[in-house]
Write an enzyme that holds these catalytic residues in place. Structure first.
Site, short mmCIF file in Angstrom:
data_model
loop_
_atom_site.label_atom_id
_atom_site.label_comp_id
_atom_site.label_asym_id
_atom_site.label_seq_id
_atom_site.Cartn_x
_atom_site.Cartn_y
_atom_site.Cartn_z
N SER A 7 0.85 -1.19 0.00
CA SER A 7 0.00 0.00 0.00
C SER A 7 0.88 1.24 0.00
O SER A 7 1.66 1.45 0.93
CB SER A 7 -0.90 0.01 1.24
OG SER A 7 -1.44 1.30 1.41
N HIS A 32 -1.32 -1.22 -4.19
CA HIS A 32 -2.58 -0.85 -3.54
C HIS A 32 -2.57 0.67 -3.32
O HIS A 32 -1.67 1.20 -2.66
CB HIS A 32 -2.71 -1.59 -2.21
CG HIS A 32 -4.00 -1.38 -1.51
ND1 HIS A 32 -5.15 -2.08 -1.81
CD2 HIS A 32 -4.33 -0.52 -0.50
CE1 HIS A 32 -6.13 -1.68 -1.01
NE2 HIS A 32 -5.66 -0.73 -0.21
N ASP A 34 -4.55 3.86 -1.90
CA ASP A 34 -5.63 4.27 -1.00
C ASP A 34 -6.07 5.70 -1.29
O ASP A 34 -5.31 6.64 -1.09
CB ASP A 34 -5.15 4.17 0.45
CG ASP A 34 -5.04 2.73 0.91
OD1 ASP A 34 -6.04 2.00 0.78
OD2 ASP A 34 -3.96 2.33 1.38
N MET A 36 -8.51 8.60 -0.20
CA MET A 36 -9.33 9.03 0.95
C MET A 36 -9.73 10.48 0.77
O MET A 36 -8.91 11.31 0.37
CB MET A 36 -8.53 8.90 2.25
CG MET A 36 -7.97 7.51 2.49
SD MET A 36 -7.18 7.41 4.11
CE MET A 36 -6.45 5.78 4.03
N HIS A 65 -8.27 1.57 -4.03
CA HIS A 65 -9.22 1.41 -2.92
C HIS A 65 -9.85 2.76 -2.62
O HIS A 65 -9.22 3.64 -2.04
CB HIS A 65 -8.42 0.87 -1.71
CG HIS A 65 -9.22 0.67 -0.47
ND1 HIS A 65 -8.65 0.42 0.76
CD2 HIS A 65 -10.56 0.67 -0.24
CE1 HIS A 65 -9.58 0.28 1.67
NE2 HIS A 65 -10.76 0.44 1.10
N MET A 67 -11.91 5.13 -0.63
CA MET A 67 -12.54 5.42 0.66
C MET A 67 -13.09 6.83 0.56
O MET A 67 -12.55 7.78 1.14
CB MET A 67 -11.50 5.28 1.79
CG MET A 67 -11.17 3.82 2.10
SD MET A 67 -9.64 3.61 3.02
CE MET A 67 -8.46 3.67 1.68
N MET A 136 -11.91 -5.32 5.27
CA MET A 136 -11.01 -4.46 6.05
C MET A 136 -10.68 -5.15 7.37
O MET A 136 -11.59 -5.59 8.09
CB MET A 136 -11.66 -3.11 6.34
CG MET A 136 -11.79 -2.16 5.15
SD MET A 136 -10.26 -1.79 4.28
CE MET A 136 -9.26 -1.07 5.60
N ASP A 174 -7.02 -6.12 4.19
CA ASP A 174 -6.31 -4.84 4.20
C ASP A 174 -6.28 -4.28 5.62
O ASP A 174 -7.32 -3.97 6.19
CB ASP A 174 -7.05 -3.88 3.25
CG ASP A 174 -6.38 -2.53 3.12
OD1 ASP A 174 -5.27 -2.36 3.63
OD2 ASP A 174 -6.99 -1.65 2.47
C1 DX5 Z 1 -6.23 1.83 5.61
C2 DX5 Z 1 -5.80 1.47 4.22
C3 DX5 Z 1 -4.75 0.44 4.15
C4 DX5 Z 1 -3.44 0.79 4.82
C5 DX5 Z 1 -2.84 -0.47 5.35
O1 DX5 Z 1 -7.39 2.53 5.56
O2 DX5 Z 1 -6.91 1.00 3.48
O3 DX5 Z 1 -4.50 0.05 2.80
O4 DX5 Z 1 -2.52 1.42 3.97
O5 DX5 Z 1 -1.71 -0.16 6.09
P1 DX5 Z 1 -1.05 -1.22 7.07
O6 DX5 Z 1 -0.63 -2.39 6.24
O7 DX5 Z 1 0.08 -0.46 7.65
O8 DX5 Z 1 -2.09 -1.60 8.08
ZN ZN Z 2 -6.52 0.11 1.49
#
Ligand code: DX5
Ligand code: ZN
Length: 221
Positions: A7, A32, A34, A36, A65, A67, A136, A174
């Site tokens: 990620s 991956h 993210d 947000m 992903h 969010m 999650m 994740d």
């Molecule tokens: C959290 C993200 C994850 C995050 C995971 O909301 O969706 O993808 O980057 O990070 P680690 O592996 O450090 O838990």
């Molecule tokens: Zn994620």
């Protein structure tokens, strides 16, 4: 088949292109990403323009992903930017079915993501049209949190339903994935492993990817 997905949330955002190269060279199967919006989750990361730029310097599979509260409004931008898979949260606004159709119609892979409090059955109506389900294993929003082992019954339930229907759907986990927690997730039926802090915190990244895969394989042997 097991897949590892570093990620980039845990990477250095001032060198994203270079960080993507590091992931590819380490043998990761995908990146991956993210996204947000500071509304669906209490954090803001990056959007489609950054993914578009990253696309120019990486051939890796982009696992995006989302969010964000209003995925229907932005999915076309992420498709254009070069996403290979898009995950939409069931808990976001608008119709999840419509979002899945939009993604499938673009010829890329679709995934529905579930926050920890959302039950397994929520994803069953879409299962036949999905490439993956994202469970999650932390509350979405931040990297570096602890793996929620109590999400494993949910993974098991979804895997059982996939098998019962004879489907070929990946289960992505994740949050808090390490070479230790990955075994439990693999045993429960997950096969796509997102790792942010574990991967980017490792001094030997080739070894980190290998350890994740080996631990998963060993767990289901
Ligand atoms: C959290 C993200 C994850 C995050 C995971 O909301 O969706 O993808 O980057 O990070 P680690 O592996 O450090 O838990
Ligand atoms: Zn994620």
């Amino acid at each position: 088949m097991f897949y590892t997905a570093p990620s980039i949330l845990s990477s250095d955002f001032s060198h994203l292109g270079e960080e993507a190269r590091v992931c590819a060279e380490a043998g990761a199967d995908m990146l991956h990403i993210d996204v947000m919006d500071g509304h669906f989750v209490p954090n803001i990361t990056l959007g489609a323009p950054v993914i578009k730029s990253l696309r120019k310097c990486s051939d890796l599979f982009f696992d995006v992903h989302l969010m964000i509260s209003d995925p229907l409004r932005y999915i076309p931008d992420f498709i254009k930017a070069g996403a290979d898979l898009i995950s939409v949260h069931e808990e976001s606004d608008g119709s999840t079915a419509e979002a899945v159709d939009m993604i499938n119609n673009a010829g890329i892979k679709s995934c529905v993501a579930l926050k920890p409090a959302t039950p397994a059955e929520t994803v069953f109506p879409y299962l036949d049209r999905l490439d993956a389900v994202l469970v999650m294993t932390v509350e979405p929003g931040f990297g570096g949190q602890s793996f929620m082992a109590d999400m494993m019954p949910k993974v098991k339930k979804i895997r059982s339903e996939i098998i019962r229907r004879g489907l070929n759907v990946d289960i992505e986990v994740d949050g808090g994935i390490t070479d230790k927690t990955v075994a439990e997730a693999a045993k429960a039926g997950a096969n796509m492993f997102v790792a942010g802090s574990y991967f980017f915190g490792a001094s030997d990244k080739v070894k980190a990817v290998a350890l994740l895969k080996n631990a998963a394989e060993k767990a289901v042997r």
